[in-house]
Design a protein around this motif. Structure first.
Motif, PDB file in Angstrom:
ATOM      1  N   ASN A   4      27.264 -15.210  56.731  1.00 26.28           N
ATOM      2  CA  ASN A   4      25.929 -14.902  57.121  1.00 26.28           C
ATOM      3  C   ASN A   4      25.147 -15.604  56.527  1.00 26.28           C
ATOM      4  O   ASN A   4      24.493 -16.597  56.516  1.00 26.28           O
ATOM      5  CB  ASN A   4      24.852 -14.121  57.094  1.00 26.28           C
TER       6      ASN A   4
ATOM      7  N   GLU B  40      23.974 -14.247  70.815  1.00 27.32           N
ATOM      8  CA  GLU B  40      23.961 -13.046  69.701  1.00 27.32           C
ATOM      9  C   GLU B  40      22.541 -12.563  69.594  1.00 27.32           C
ATOM     10  O   GLU B  40      22.582 -11.137  69.770  1.00 27.32           O
ATOM     11  CB  GLU B  40      24.343 -14.151  68.171  1.00 27.32           C
ATOM     12  N   GLU B  43      22.406 -10.159  72.878  1.00 30.62           N
ATOM     13  CA  GLU B  43      22.687  -8.995  72.287  1.00 30.62           C
ATOM     14  C   GLU B  43      22.637  -8.015  70.766  1.00 30.62           C
ATOM     15  O   GLU B  43      22.527  -6.680  71.322  1.00 30.62           O
ATOM     16  CB  GLU B  43      24.089  -9.353  71.584  1.00 30.62           C
ATOM     17  N   TRP B  44      21.598  -8.822  70.343  1.00 33.87           N
ATOM     18  CA  TRP B  44      20.894  -7.992  69.144  1.00 33.87           C
ATOM     19  C   TRP B  44      20.171  -6.798  70.285  1.00 33.87           C
ATOM     20  O   TRP B  44      19.779  -6.016  70.195  1.00 33.87           O
ATOM     21  CB  TRP B  44      20.335  -8.569  68.526  1.00 33.87           C
ATOM     22  N   GLY B  47      21.251  -3.836  71.622  1.00 37.68           N
ATOM     23  CA  GLY B  47      22.139  -3.044  70.281  1.00 37.68           C
ATOM     24  C   GLY B  47      23.240  -3.662  69.165  1.00 37.68           C
ATOM     25  O   GLY B  47      23.430  -2.680  68.506  1.00 37.68           O
ATOM     26  N   ARG B  48      23.728  -4.911  69.683  1.00 35.87           N
ATOM     27  CA  ARG B  48      24.309  -5.351  68.667  1.00 35.87           C
ATOM     28  C   ARG B  48      24.137  -5.988  67.676  1.00 35.87           C
ATOM     29  O   ARG B  48      23.099  -6.535  67.602  1.00 35.87           O
ATOM     30  CB  ARG B  48      25.450  -6.630  69.442  1.00 35.87           C
ATOM     31  N   ARG B  49      24.591  -5.299  66.597  1.00 37.58           N
ATOM     32  CA  ARG B  49      23.931  -5.889  64.937  1.00 37.58           C
ATOM     33  C   ARG B  49      24.638  -7.548  65.563  1.00 37.58           C
ATOM     34  O   ARG B  49      25.357  -7.881  65.995  1.00 37.58           O
ATOM     35  CB  ARG B  49      24.944  -5.520  63.669  1.00 37.58           C
ATOM     36  N   PRO B  50      23.137  -8.739  64.838  1.00 40.85           N
ATOM     37  CA  PRO B  50      23.165 -10.126  65.321  1.00 40.85           C
ATOM     38  C   PRO B  50      24.743 -11.277  64.209  1.00 40.85           C
ATOM     39  O   PRO B  50      24.627  -9.854  63.060  1.00 40.85           O
ATOM     40  CB  PRO B  50      22.281 -10.711  64.191  1.00 40.85           C
ATOM     41  N   GLY B  51      25.081 -11.647  64.723  1.00 42.50           N
ATOM     42  CA  GLY B  51      25.898 -11.520  63.484  1.00 42.50           C
ATOM     43  C   GLY B  51      25.944 -13.242  62.523  1.00 42.50           C
ATOM     44  O   GLY B  51      24.355 -13.652  62.761  1.00 42.50           O
ATOM     45  N   TRP B  52      26.853 -14.143  62.178  1.00 44.14           N
ATOM     46  CA  TRP B  52      26.463 -15.365  61.502  1.00 44.14           C
ATOM     47  C   TRP B  52      25.662 -16.265  62.072  1.00 44.14           C
ATOM     48  O   TRP B  52      24.668 -17.229  61.689  1.00 44.14           O
ATOM     49  CB  TRP B  52      27.823 -16.150  60.721  1.00 44.14           C
ATOM     50  N   TYR B  55      22.312 -16.563  61.862  1.00 47.37           N
ATOM     51  CA  TYR B  55      21.694 -17.333  60.652  1.00 47.37           C
ATOM     52  C   TYR B  55      21.696 -18.280  60.847  1.00 47.37           C
ATOM     53  O   TYR B  55      21.303 -19.955  60.761  1.00 47.37           O
ATOM     54  CB  TYR B  55      22.206 -16.657  59.615  1.00 47.37           C
TER      55      TYR B  55
END
Lengths: 154, 157
Positions: A4, B40, B43-44, B47-52, B55
């Motif tokens: 990240n 992402e 998708e967040w 319910g899915r956790r955000p990825g890189w 960021y």
């Protein structure tokens, strides 16, 4: 190294260059698409050339990625109708907004808040595309048992 | 500093973006692209956790901010250049037109699997024929549509 944090650093570098080169300005992209100014084509061309050489050097030396140590590699896709139709839609949106997913984020950072409308649209468009595709997939093939159970609410 | 207040010349901006694509692959072994962060984000919401990539997109916002601060200064505005002359500077019109354009890019880019950065720069550099077809398509359509829009609404031509 944390993935990240790496994303944040690379994004910051990219956003800085986008703003610095004014790829965040309506008129810069408008003049590009009106074929009045070659600069943006030259930016894309020289970026492609630099990256094309760079990634092949990495592959030639069997370099491993820094985050997880896997050998640097990539997969390429072959053209299908979705690339044509999707990119045609994308091109229409691009010509109207004169910005695209990268530069529009840099616009917001630079205080050009009209970009927030474009971003709202981007998110909505992605959701619509995903919903339509999910519906088509469900219609196209019989449901696996687990998924069928979800649909009927079991 | 003059270098930072002036618009970066193409021969500086282009190769630096190319280096970013190469270094990202080196560091993370992942292809460069700008649309993924937004995907992402949606998708967040599901319910899915955000990825890189979220960021990364956040970084692009920060980078844009820095480019303004070290450049000509940060001056918030809703003005949008020639767009305001073509479509009118009313905020409602701007909201509708830009939301619609954004939605076309979001849906189209999602369907095509990439945008100007992902297909247009990264995929082209990696030698993907799907990216070549995608890039040729959105370039041709956007250039054609821009002429049409300028003819319809006037583009300061």
């Amino acid at each position: 190294m944390n993935l990240n944090a790496v994303g944040l650093i690379f994004g910051t570098a990219f956003g800085f260059v986008l703003g610095w080169a004014r790829l965040t300005d309506y008129d810069v992209i408008h003049d590009m698409l009106m074929l009045r100014e070659p600069d943006v084509f030259l930016i894309m061309g020289s970026a492609i050339a630099t990256a094309a050489v760079g990634v092949r050097v990495l592959r030639a030396f069997s370099v491993r990625s820094i985050v997880d140590g896997t050998p640097v590699k990539w997969a390429v896709d072959t053209p299908r109708p979705k690339h044509l139709w999707g990119s045609a839609l994308f091109g229409v949106g691009w010509s109207v907004a004169a910005t695209c997913p990268g530069p529009v984020a840099a616009q917001v950072g630079r205080g050009q808040f009209a970009g927030l409308f474009t971003i709202a649209g981007l998110l909505a468009g992605i959701v619509v595309c995903d919903r339509v595709r999910a519906r088509r997939r469900r219609a196209a093939r019989p449901l696996p048992l687990g998924e069928a159970a979800n649909v009927v609410g079991l | 500093m003059n270098l930072l207040t002036a618009r970066a010349p193409w021969y500086l901006a282009g190769p630096v973006i190319g280096l970013i694509v190469m270094l990202l692959l080196w560091v993370t072994n992942k292809p460069f692209g700008a649309l993924g962060g937004y995907i992402e984000l949606t998708e967040w919401a599901g319910g899915r956790r955000p990825g890189w990539r979220v960021y990364f997109t956040l970084g692009v916002v920060v980078g844009g901010l820095l480019s303004a601060v070290v450049g000509l200064g940060w001056t918030p505005t809703v003005a949008y250049g020639t767009f305001d002359h073509m479509f009118g500077s009313s905020l409602a019109v701007k909201a509708v037109v830009l939301f619609g354009a954004g939605a076309l890019m979001g849906a189209g880019g999602r369907l095509a699997g990439g945008c100007t950065a992902g297909h247009g720069i990264c995929g082209m550099a990696l030698g993907s024929t799907a990216s070549l077809v995608s890039t040729a398509t959105f370039m041709a359509v956007a250039v054609g549509m821009a002429q049409l829009l300028a003819w319809l609404f006037g583009g300061g031509a």
